[in-house]
Design a protein around this motif. Structure first.
Motif, mmCIF file in Angstrom:
data_model
loop_
_atom_site.group_PDB
_atom_site.id
_atom_site.type_symbol
_atom_site.label_atom_id
_atom_site.label_comp_id
_atom_site.label_asym_id
_atom_site.label_seq_id
_atom_site.Cartn_x
_atom_site.Cartn_y
_atom_site.Cartn_z
ATOM 1 N N ALA A 357 -23.029 -58.999 -47.341
ATOM 2 C CA ALA A 357 -23.180 -59.229 -45.667
ATOM 3 C C ALA A 357 -23.237 -60.995 -44.784
ATOM 4 C CB ALA A 357 -24.207 -58.524 -45.079
ATOM 5 N N LYS A 358 -24.290 -61.285 -46.519
ATOM 6 C CA LYS A 358 -24.641 -62.727 -45.635
ATOM 7 C C LYS A 358 -23.408 -63.940 -45.812
ATOM 8 C CE LYS A 358 -29.751 -62.636 -47.020
ATOM 9 N NZ LYS A 358 -30.847 -62.838 -47.620
ATOM 10 N N ALA A 359 -22.201 -63.268 -46.245
ATOM 11 C CA ALA A 359 -21.360 -64.277 -46.693
ATOM 12 C C ALA A 359 -20.268 -64.190 -45.440
ATOM 13 C CB ALA A 359 -20.424 -63.925 -47.878
ATOM 14 N N LYS A 360 -20.876 -63.190 -44.778
ATOM 15 C CA LYS A 360 -20.096 -62.938 -43.569
ATOM 16 C C LYS A 360 -20.504 -63.734 -41.983
ATOM 17 C CE LYS A 360 -17.538 -59.178 -45.207
ATOM 18 N NZ LYS A 360 -16.966 -57.652 -45.466
ATOM 19 N N ASP A 361 -21.938 -63.543 -42.164
ATOM 20 C CA ASP A 361 -22.754 -63.766 -41.275
ATOM 21 C C ASP A 361 -22.648 -65.425 -40.503
ATOM 22 O OD1 ASP A 361 -24.631 -64.153 -39.338
ATOM 23 O OD2 ASP A 361 -25.905 -63.192 -40.589
ATOM 24 N N LYS A 362 -21.753 -65.432 -39.808
ATOM 25 C CA LYS A 362 -21.917 -67.489 -39.614
ATOM 26 C C LYS A 362 -23.416 -68.259 -38.806
ATOM 27 C CE LYS A 362 -16.969 -67.341 -38.390
ATOM 28 N NZ LYS A 362 -15.852 -67.826 -37.827
ATOM 29 N N ALA A 363 -24.015 -66.897 -38.659
ATOM 30 C CA ALA A 363 -26.168 -66.978 -37.795
ATOM 31 C C ALA A 363 -26.919 -67.612 -39.219
ATOM 32 C CB ALA A 363 -26.735 -66.621 -37.475
ATOM 33 N N ASP A 364 -26.646 -67.138 -40.307
ATOM 34 C CA ASP A 364 -27.095 -67.557 -41.570
ATOM 35 C C ASP A 364 -26.802 -69.103 -41.445
ATOM 36 O OD1 ASP A 364 -27.471 -67.300 -44.902
ATOM 37 O OD2 ASP A 364 -28.301 -65.224 -44.850
ATOM 38 N N PRO A 365 -28.517 -69.385 -41.650
ATOM 39 C CA PRO A 365 -28.413 -70.880 -42.247
ATOM 40 C C PRO A 365 -27.541 -71.168 -43.368
ATOM 41 C CG PRO A 365 -30.949 -70.094 -41.885
ATOM 42 C CD PRO A 365 -29.606 -68.440 -41.361
ATOM 43 N N LEU A 366 -27.175 -70.435 -43.965
ATOM 44 C CA LEU A 366 -26.829 -70.509 -45.702
ATOM 45 C C LEU A 366 -25.217 -70.129 -45.913
ATOM 46 C CD1 LEU A 366 -29.576 -69.982 -48.703
ATOM 47 C CD2 LEU A 366 -29.485 -72.134 -47.209
ATOM 48 N N HIS A 367 -25.086 -70.335 -44.725
ATOM 49 C CA HIS A 367 -23.859 -69.650 -44.274
ATOM 50 C C HIS A 367 -22.672 -70.432 -45.019
ATOM 51 C CE1 HIS A 367 -19.691 -69.019 -42.544
ATOM 52 N NE2 HIS A 367 -19.970 -67.278 -42.683
ATOM 53 N N ALA A 368 -22.386 -71.594 -44.976
ATOM 54 C CA ALA A 368 -21.671 -72.566 -45.256
ATOM 55 C C ALA A 368 -21.166 -72.895 -46.694
ATOM 56 C CB ALA A 368 -22.162 -73.966 -45.111
ATOM 57 N N ALA A 369 -22.380 -72.456 -47.771
ATOM 58 C CA ALA A 369 -22.116 -71.963 -48.701
ATOM 59 C C ALA A 369 -22.103 -70.486 -49.194
ATOM 60 C CB ALA A 369 -23.676 -71.709 -50.207
ATOM 61 N N ARG A 370 -22.190 -69.687 -48.857
ATOM 62 C CA ARG A 370 -22.294 -68.236 -49.052
ATOM 63 C C ARG A 370 -20.611 -67.574 -48.862
ATOM 64 N NH1 ARG A 370 -28.594 -66.608 -47.378
ATOM 65 N NH2 ARG A 370 -29.273 -66.582 -49.209
ATOM 66 N N SER A 371 -20.019 -67.854 -47.923
ATOM 67 C CA SER A 371 -19.282 -68.085 -47.303
ATOM 68 C C SER A 371 -17.606 -68.432 -48.483
ATOM 69 C CB SER A 371 -18.905 -68.279 -46.610
ATOM 70 O OG SER A 371 -18.607 -70.166 -46.737
ATOM 71 N N ARG A 372 -18.425 -69.324 -49.351
ATOM 72 C CA ARG A 372 -17.716 -69.888 -50.318
ATOM 73 C C ARG A 372 -18.595 -69.119 -51.641
ATOM 74 N NH1 ARG A 372 -17.896 -75.215 -51.498
ATOM 75 N NH2 ARG A 372 -19.377 -75.486 -49.736
ATOM 76 N N GLU A 373 -19.433 -68.403 -52.536
ATOM 77 C CA GLU A 373 -19.608 -67.791 -53.070
ATOM 78 C C GLU A 373 -18.976 -67.093 -54.170
ATOM 79 O OE1 GLU A 373 -23.636 -65.769 -54.514
ATOM 80 O OE2 GLU A 373 -22.945 -66.020 -52.633
ATOM 81 N N VAL A 374 -19.015 -67.607 -55.563
ATOM 82 C CA VAL A 374 -17.775 -66.715 -56.125
ATOM 83 C C VAL A 374 -18.831 -65.894 -57.628
ATOM 84 C CG1 VAL A 374 -16.334 -67.063 -57.236
ATOM 85 C CG2 VAL A 374 -15.575 -67.572 -56.079
ATOM 86 N N THR A 375 -18.844 -64.812 -57.965
ATOM 87 C CA THR A 375 -19.398 -64.505 -58.902
ATOM 88 C C THR A 375 -18.114 -63.866 -59.834
ATOM 89 O OG1 THR A 375 -20.978 -63.627 -57.343
ATOM 90 C CG2 THR A 375 -21.138 -62.554 -59.771
ATOM 91 N N THR A 376 -18.525 -64.463 -61.135
ATOM 92 C CA THR A 376 -17.964 -64.564 -62.500
ATOM 93 C C THR A 376 -18.346 -63.969 -63.373
ATOM 94 O OG1 THR A 376 -17.274 -66.965 -61.831
ATOM 95 C CG2 THR A 376 -16.441 -65.870 -63.740
ATOM 96 N N LEU A 377 -17.338 -62.967 -64.195
ATOM 97 C CA LEU A 377 -18.078 -62.330 -65.982
ATOM 98 C C LEU A 377 -17.519 -62.935 -66.551
ATOM 99 C CD1 LEU A 377 -18.897 -59.961 -67.461
ATOM 100 C CD2 LEU A 377 -17.313 -59.129 -67.205
#
Length: 385
Positions: A357-377
């Motif tokens: 949810a935080k990756a889509k929340d533009k009101a989140d203070p860290l949205h600029a980073a979280r919207s581009r976050e990638v998790t890798t195995l």
């Protein structure tokens, strides 16, 4: 002005019944705090007449306020105090935003944790219209050892929420059966990292080590896909108890073992899986340890010890978010440098963008980073196999 108020039905009739026990001013009590804050030396009783502005002034002076009024009004007071706290300012970079957000969260914790409540030897709450909290308390603390227990109200509310998750269970993609998380153990509601395990090509008959198991969910997914056994470790006793209980519930206890340990079990495995804390910053409390890893110490030691924990044809499975890089807490290329330093090669990798949810929340203070976050195995093997 925010002020706790009686609900309309209470205003029409008599005041809700007072607490059914008295907490003497000089009583000895057990103190519970997730941040290991020392027990308060003095508790100041307050009730529904306390205004939020006055409460904020008093807690900023260092007072611990023991709420004795109505349970619902106590929750309203916490909300009113939270709205009065300074929010993160407009940052010029993701790193500044992260620092500001952490300061804000720390301030919120330090402020709200000074609104405390008392419980008796039966874990009965000293508030009118209070719910039964005894089961939630026993799940976390065990049986009481003194006549009274004192705990921050915000922490107690978190324990009540966790008890409900534990009662209902949580559906996890790919897992046959429900997962029942415990309080203080990382809750896999963010399932990006869990779903990546489906990319592991062949697990049948494999012996698995699960380092930092939490609820045990990664072990259970691999066992249900045909792994022969899983030995799990975690440094937190609550996670160990949680994983053990879930193995029983899922009918996997015969093939699953868990122990409280810092890193690897003894021996060697065919697959060693780890989803380490992904933010290289100091944890502020016990719960933080699932997310924060100061100076990447846990991750470094895991990579250093991985080759010795693998059978000759074994493989390490590291699941890691790149949020630390996006926030400026790690330089790009840092992880590849660590692989090379530890004699590890990336045999394959599978990535997924963040969908929480935080990756889509533009009101989140860290949205600029979280919207581009990638998790890798990462599939890791020693040397250049």
């Amino acid at each position: 002005m925010d002020r706790p108020r009686k609900p309309a039905d209470a205003q029409k009739g008599p005041t809700p019944a007072a607490a059914t026990f008295t907490f003497p001013p000089d009583a000895a009590f057990t103190w519970h705090s997730e941040s290991d804050e020392p027990a308060p030396t003095r508790l100041s009783p307050v009730d529904d007449r306390l205004r939020a502005d006055t409460a904020l002034q008093r807690v900023r002076r260092g007072d611990f306020l023991r709420y004795t009024g109505d349970f619902h009004n106590a929750k309203q007071l916490l909300g009113a105090l939270g709205r009065r706290l300074e929010r993160p300012w407009q940052a010029r970079s993701p790193l500044e935003a992260f620092r500001a957000e952490r300061r804000a969260r720390q301030l919120e914790h330090a402020t709200l944790s000074r609104i405390v409540v008392a419980l008796d030897r039966s874990y009965r709450l000293e508030l009118a219209r209070a719910p039964d909290v005894s089961e939630a308390c026993r799940q976390v603390w065990g049986e009481p050892t003194t006549d009274f227990t004192v705990v921050p109200l915000k922490q107690l509310l978190g324990m009540l929420g966790a008890a409900e998750w534990r009662r209902k269970g949580l559906a996890v993609p790919g897992l046959k059966g429900l997962l029942h998380p415990h309080y203080g153990v990382y809750l896999p509601t963010r399932t990006d990292y869990v779903e990546l395990l489906a990319a592991v090509p062949d697990v049948k008959g494999k012996r698995v080590f699960d380092v930092g198991t939490g609820t045990g969910v990664l072990s259970f997914l691999l066992l249900q896909r045909g792994a022969a056994s899983a030995q799990a470790t975690d440094c937190d006793s609550r996670a160990v108890a949680c994983a053990r209980e879930n193995a029983e519930r899922l009918g996997l206890a015969q093939r699953f073992q868990v122990a409280e340990a810092d890193l690897f079990p003894e021996g060697k495995a065919d697959l060693v899986v780890c989803n380490p804390p992904w933010i290289p910053e100091p944890p502020k409390n016990r719960v933080d340890r699932a997310v924060f890893d100061e100076d990447s110490q846990f991750l470094r030691r895991f990579l250093e010890g991985l080759p010795a924990a693998l059978n000759p044809e074994g493989e390490g499975l590291l699941i890691l978010s790149d949020l630390a890089v996006l926030l400026g807490l790690r330089p790009p290329g840092w992880l590849d440098e660590q692989f090379a330093r530890c004699g590890l090669t990336v045999a394959w990798r599978k990535s997924t963008p963040a969908r929480h949810a935080k990756a889509k929340d533009k009101a989140d203070p860290l949205h600029a980073a979280r919207s581009r976050e990638v998790t890798t195995l990462y599939g890791l093997v020693p040397g250049t196999r």
